[in-house]
Design an enzyme around this catalytic site. Structure first.
Site, PDB file in Angstrom:
ATOM      1  N   GLU A   1     -17.012  12.468  28.626  1.00 50.71           N
ATOM      2  CA  GLU A   1     -15.669  12.358  28.996  1.00 50.71           C
ATOM      3  C   GLU A   1     -15.306  11.073  29.630  1.00 50.71           C
ATOM      4  OE1 GLU A   1     -13.161  14.061  27.746  1.00 50.71           O
ATOM      5  OE2 GLU A   1     -14.341  15.803  26.714  1.00 50.71           O
TER       6      GLU A   1
ATOM      7  N   TYR B   1      -6.811  14.539  33.017  1.00 50.03           N
ATOM      8  CA  TYR B   1      -7.198  14.777  31.899  1.00 50.03           C
ATOM      9  C   TYR B   1      -8.666  15.263  31.760  1.00 50.03           C
ATOM     10  CZ  TYR B   1      -9.642  14.214  27.550  1.00 50.03           C
ATOM     11  OH  TYR B   1     -10.482  14.529  26.444  1.00 50.03           O
TER      12      TYR B   1
ATOM     13  N   ASP C   1      -4.562  14.261  26.093  1.00 51.89           N
ATOM     14  CA  ASP C   1      -4.930  13.060  25.842  1.00 51.89           C
ATOM     15  C   ASP C   1      -4.075  12.548  24.964  1.00 51.89           C
ATOM     16  OD1 ASP C   1      -5.764  13.849  23.376  1.00 51.89           O
ATOM     17  OD2 ASP C   1      -7.876  12.905  23.566  1.00 51.89           O
TER      18      ASP C   1
ATOM     19  N   CYS D   1      -4.290  13.020  12.015  1.00 51.70           N
ATOM     20  CA  CYS D   1      -2.869  12.774  12.457  1.00 51.70           C
ATOM     21  C   CYS D   1      -3.035  11.500  13.328  1.00 51.70           C
ATOM     22  CB  CYS D   1      -2.431  13.778  13.244  1.00 51.70           C
ATOM     23  SG  CYS D   1      -0.474  13.573  13.540  1.00 51.70           S
TER      24      CYS D   1
END
Ligand code: SF4
Length: 354
Positions: free
Chosen positions: A36, A117, A135, A189
């Site tokens: 991350e 996050y 995010d 997307c």
């Protein structure tokens, strides 16, 4: 909403990219943390190789906690944003000292360099936490599914995305739902050309009914550009080593080894050569100084006009320097410096050739 979540998870089981940090839940918190942190503001394709090498060098939290900071920065090489590497190292040390991991996002967020996050992702993927990690990908998908009028990055859109992510994940939340939302945003997307005809949730999407789903979310007003001027010294000895200094303060490039720099606000450089040479940590009578054409270095919204000075030092410069200063061969400092040094070197080479 649950039909949307089900469709999303079904798609994810077959379409998810095979990435080295993915695996069954719950995951090893150290592996989640490293992934991350590396993925922040960096493309997946750039992270894969660095992640694998990093873990072969620091396979556990304890290995990372015991490492020297220079080693950690070097292992982060190529990703940039070295502040993240320093924070990851500091977090590893704090966790090793504590001897255990906090499990809630509200506790994890107190670790060095941990934002909401990353804390939520760590809690969700490693400890079954129920706070969704939101995010940019999740916000974009949420904005489109709901045809939200909130602008990108706004508090309003963040709230909408969080609520949607909670709804889709069910109770207790299935963390793969949140990873699927991120994956959809990253691969289908996408910001400019969403592939709506192949989207697993197009039947539940409000934006797809519009002529231009990519219009969502509306862009937010951009932050005004800040202008700065820095004088930077390429101070080189006859043996090819240059003088660098650990930058310990300032809003940018902190913790990196950089040439001596004078920050001159946003005005022109009106200093004399003597003033610039006074940046060196030892006396240099009769040293040769040449001012070279300026170039621009951009760091997010800051535009820094760099005025390079080529300082040619004699061989009798001191080998021993005060703490925070070093002589380095330019090739050896890669991984612990900024691309600014590479640009400065280019300016010097061009200046020597002219
Ligand atoms: Fe995005 Fe299109 Fe899918 Fe809607 S249908 S979520 S706009 S890819």
């Amino acid at each position: 909403m649950n039909e949307t979540g089900t469709a999303l998870r079904k798609w994810f089981t077959t379409a998810a990219r095979d990435l080295p940090w993915r695996g069954p839940f719950p995951r090893d918190p150290y592996l989640v943390l490293v992934a991350e942190v590396m993925l922040q503001q960096t493309q997946v394709s750039r992270v894969i190789g660095v992640y694998t090498t990093f873990l072969s060098r620091f396979p556990t939290l304890e290995h990372l906690a015991r490492a020297e900071q220079d080693e950690v920065l070097a292992a982060f090489g190529g990703l940039g944003y070295y502040r993240r590497a320093r924070s990851l190292h500091a977090a590893a040390k704090a966790l090793a000292r504590a001897g255990c991991w906090p499990r809630r996002a509200s506790e994890l967020v107190r670790l060095p360099g941990m934002g909401p996050y990353t804390a939520a992702a760590l809690a969700a993927f490693a400890f079954g936490g129920d706070e969704p990690p939101v995010d940019g990908n999740v916000m974009r998908v949420a904005a489109r599914l709901q045809a939200s009028e909130h602008p990108a990055g706004s508090r309003g859109l963040m709230g909408q995305a969080r609520t949607l992510a909670l709804d889709l994940a069910g109770r207790p939340p299935l963390p793969e739902t949140w990873e699927a939302l991120m994956e959809l945003g990253a691969t289908v997307c996408t910001p400019l050309r969403p592939a709506c005809p192949t989207c697993p949730v197009r039947g539940y999407c409000a934006a797809v009914l519009s002529e231009a789903p990519e219009r969502f979310p509306a862009s937010r007003p951009s932050r005004p550009v800040e202008r700065h001027t820095w004088a930077a010294l390429w101070a080189e000895r006859p043996d090819g080593r240059i003088l660098v200094r650990l930058r310990e303060h300032g809003p940018v490039l902190r913790g990196l080894w950089l040439p001596p720099i004078a920050e001159l606000g946003d005005g022109p450089d009106e200093g004399s050569d003597d003033e610039r040479v006074a940046l060196l940590p030892f006396p240099t009578p009769g040293v040769s100084v040449r001012r070279l054409p300026a170039f621009e270095h951009a760091i997010t919204y800051r535009r820094i006009r760099i005025i390079p000075y080529r300082v040619t030092l004699a061989s009798d410069t001191p080998d021993e320097l005060s703490p925070g200063w070093r002589w380095e061969h330019p090739g050896d400092v890669v991984g612990r410096t900024s691309s600014l040094l590479v640009k400065l070197h280019r300016a010097v080479v061009q200046g020597d050739a002219s």
